[in-house]
Motif scaffolding. Sequence first.
Motif, PDB file in Angstrom:
ATOM      1  N   THR A 362       0.831  -1.209   0.000  1.00 13.99           N
ATOM      2  CA  THR A 362       0.000   0.000   0.000  1.00 13.99           C
ATOM      3  C   THR A 362       0.859   1.251   0.000  1.00 13.99           C
ATOM      4  O   THR A 362       0.590   2.216  -0.720  1.00 13.99           O
ATOM      5  N   LEU A 363       1.926   1.245   0.819  1.00 10.68           N
ATOM      6  CA  LEU A 363       2.792   2.421   0.883  1.00 10.68           C
ATOM      7  C   LEU A 363       3.546   2.632  -0.422  1.00 10.68           C
ATOM      8  O   LEU A 363       3.743   3.777  -0.854  1.00 10.68           O
ATOM      9  N   SER A 364       3.994   1.575  -1.061  1.00  6.18           N
ATOM     10  CA  SER A 364       4.691   1.711  -2.347  1.00  6.18           C
ATOM     11  C   SER A 364       3.806   2.420  -3.360  1.00  6.18           C
ATOM     12  O   SER A 364       4.246   3.341  -4.068  1.00  6.18           O
ATOM     13  N   THR A 365       2.536   2.014  -3.413  1.00  8.50           N
ATOM     14  CA  THR A 365       1.590   2.656  -4.328  1.00  8.50           C
ATOM     15  C   THR A 365       1.306   4.082  -3.899  1.00  8.50           C
ATOM     16  O   THR A 365       1.244   5.006  -4.731  1.00  8.50           O
ATOM     17  N   LEU A 366       1.144   4.284  -2.576  1.00  8.91           N
ATOM     18  CA  LEU A 366       0.825   5.611  -2.051  1.00  8.91           C
ATOM     19  C   LEU A 366       1.935   6.616  -2.359  1.00  8.91           C
ATOM     20  O   LEU A 366       1.666   7.765  -2.740  1.00  8.91           O
ATOM     21  N   LEU A 367       3.180   6.199  -2.222  1.00  8.20           N
ATOM     22  CA  LEU A 367       4.298   7.108  -2.483  1.00  8.20           C
ATOM     23  C   LEU A 367       4.322   7.549  -3.946  1.00  8.20           C
ATOM     24  O   LEU A 367       4.599   8.718  -4.252  1.00  8.20           O
ATOM     25  N   GLU A 368       4.031   6.635  -4.869  1.00  4.89           N
ATOM     26  CA  GLU A 368       3.959   6.999  -6.281  1.00  4.89           C
ATOM     27  C   GLU A 368       2.776   7.932  -6.546  1.00  4.89           C
ATOM     28  O   GLU A 368       2.865   8.854  -7.369  1.00  4.89           O
ATOM     29  N   THR A 369       1.665   7.685  -5.849  1.00  4.99           N
ATOM     30  CA  THR A 369       0.497   8.561  -5.991  1.00  4.99           C
ATOM     31  C   THR A 369       0.809   9.975  -5.514  1.00  4.99           C
ATOM     32  O   THR A 369       0.424  10.966  -6.148  1.00  4.99           O
ATOM     33  N   ILE A 370       1.526  10.068  -4.394  1.00  4.14           N
ATOM     34  CA  ILE A 370       1.926  11.378  -3.864  1.00  4.14           C
ATOM     35  C   ILE A 370       2.829  12.101  -4.852  1.00  4.14           C
ATOM     36  O   ILE A 370       2.657  13.300  -5.126  1.00  4.14           O
ATOM     37  N   GLN A 371       3.804  11.376  -5.408  1.00  2.02           N
ATOM     38  CA  GLN A 371       4.731  11.965  -6.375  1.00  2.02           C
ATOM     39  C   GLN A 371       3.958  12.563  -7.546  1.00  2.02           C
ATOM     40  O   GLN A 371       4.189  13.711  -7.954  1.00  2.02           O
ATOM     41  N   ALA A 372       3.021  11.796  -8.093  1.00  3.18           N
ATOM     42  CA  ALA A 372       2.241  12.258  -9.246  1.00  3.18           C
ATOM     43  C   ALA A 372       1.346  13.435  -8.866  1.00  3.18           C
ATOM     44  O   ALA A 372       1.198  14.399  -9.639  1.00  3.18           O
ATOM     45  N   ALA A 373       0.750  13.375  -7.682  1.00  3.32           N
ATOM     46  CA  ALA A 373      -0.159  14.445  -7.250  1.00  3.32           C
ATOM     47  C   ALA A 373       0.587  15.751  -7.035  1.00  3.32           C
ATOM     48  O   ALA A 373       0.080  16.835  -7.363  1.00  3.32           O
ATOM     49  N   MET A 374       1.806  15.681  -6.502  1.00  2.00           N
ATOM     50  CA  MET A 374       2.596  16.892  -6.294  1.00  2.00           C
ATOM     51  C   MET A 374       2.951  17.543  -7.631  1.00  2.00           C
ATOM     52  O   MET A 374       2.891  18.766  -7.769  1.00  2.00           O
ATOM     53  N   PHE A 375       3.296  16.717  -8.618  1.00  3.16           N
ATOM     54  CA  PHE A 375       3.615  17.267  -9.932  1.00  3.16           C
ATOM     55  C   PHE A 375       2.380  17.877 -10.583  1.00  3.16           C
ATOM     56  O   PHE A 375       2.435  18.977 -11.149  1.00  3.16           O
ATOM     57  N   THR A 376       1.260  17.183 -10.499  1.00  4.51           N
ATOM     58  CA  THR A 376       0.019  17.681 -11.102  1.00  4.51           C
ATOM     59  C   THR A 376      -0.389  19.011 -10.487  1.00  4.51           C
ATOM     60  O   THR A 376      -0.780  19.952 -11.202  1.00  4.51           O
TER      61      THR A 376
END
Length: 482
Positions: A362-376
């Motif tokens: 879950t955390l592995s996916t969450l960290l990638e989601t955070i990365q994408a959300a910050m860029f967006t």
Amino acid sequence: MLDYYDISGCYIIRPWAFKIWKAIQRFFGDAIEDLGVDDCYFPMFVSSKVLEREKDHIEGFSPEVAWVTKAGQSDLAEPVAIRPTSETVMYPYFASWIRSHRDLPLRLNQWCNVVRWEFKHPQPFIRTREFLWQEGHTAFATKEEADTEVLQILDLYRQVYEDFLAVPVVPGKKSEREKFAGGLYTTTVEGFVPTTGRAIQGGTSHCLGQNFSKMFDILIENEAKERVHVWQNSWGLSTRTIGVMVMIHGDDKGLVLPPRVAAVQVVIIPVGITAKTSQEDRKALAAKADELVKDLRKAGIRANSDTRENYTPGWKYNHWELKGVPVRLEIGPKDLAKNSTRAVIRHDSSSQDIPLATLTSTLSTLLETIQAAMFTKARAERDAHLIRLETWDKFVETLNNRCIILVPWCEREACEESVKERSARTAAEQSGEDEDEKAPSMGAKTLCIPFKQPEDGVKHGVTKCFACEELAKSYTLFGRSY
């Protein structure tokens, strides 16, 4: 991230920031090695005789060159400069290493420090008198090979900003006035800081043409047995990257770090401890936190636990928020009983419960989601401040609204100088204050001619420059910058 030093404009880069620089080094270093670039190191000192061989080049740097004039109590017979960049340091040796087309391409990079004695107000990471960077210096037999590399390197710089630092950039070409001194042309990735309304040059990749090879006699015998000068490039990315990231993502609570470069991606904090909590329960919570750290690290997640007993959970929350750690995991007696943990996301303050059984995935996916959300989020904010105008009328007003501006432009140096002077003068008249010579300019300048032009771009022979009566050649990005 840093501490102030007793010499103005110089700063100590602390481990929390240096680990971000190391993450950039790993990605970029591996990428250029795959392209065939080798690392090397040249001395930091350069003689005045060598530095002054390329007139246009040294004129571009001369106000910032720091000179060593004494050794102990003795004056040096010849002052030596501390490198502001290494073209003139390296190229005399290129001339002795390159003899034939078989010696090409020669592609070298060094990770080092340079000194540019800025007289404007120093700003940590952004404008400093000494900074760390990489500088690539390459030589080719043909212009086509040099052109190809210029864009390859520029795209790697784009990836550093967008894929690692979650910072949107505009790739493009610099104007003649803003290009690298002594070069043929300069390409750049330009960032934007919404809170100040200023753009910032993120990294540059230059085609030097044959100017330096003619100055330093870097010649080859080509396949036709002719003696010809090589084509050269240079390119550089500095610790300014860290400052850009901080200004774009930071908030009132402190840093906000993108997961891919954060030294610590997840911090685990025991909670729910009261005066009635037994020593056994306290130890069990601390042990569980340490166990989770080991599991996360095995899965490639950079995790730490904060089990210090002399600080409250609230103090720890603030401490790790200030440092910008992307995810905080809270685990208390009730969480242990439910076999779950509470995750709090730094960049948007959202939270969610995560079962311990699926924590790593879950955390592995969450960290990638955070990365994408910050860029967006950063890109949407940048785009909201990127305004297209066709005429001068609202140019300064739009600058004052903390925007960068895309306009049709004639690409003449005289026009660019006029735009800078007129916009600075108008801004000063409107504010009623004289411009501070040591502060960033209030005048606008070209940031770049974006490679991606508007679909309904310049109609050649028809579209007029926004600032004069000449015909426009391209849509160009103007703005105030650091």
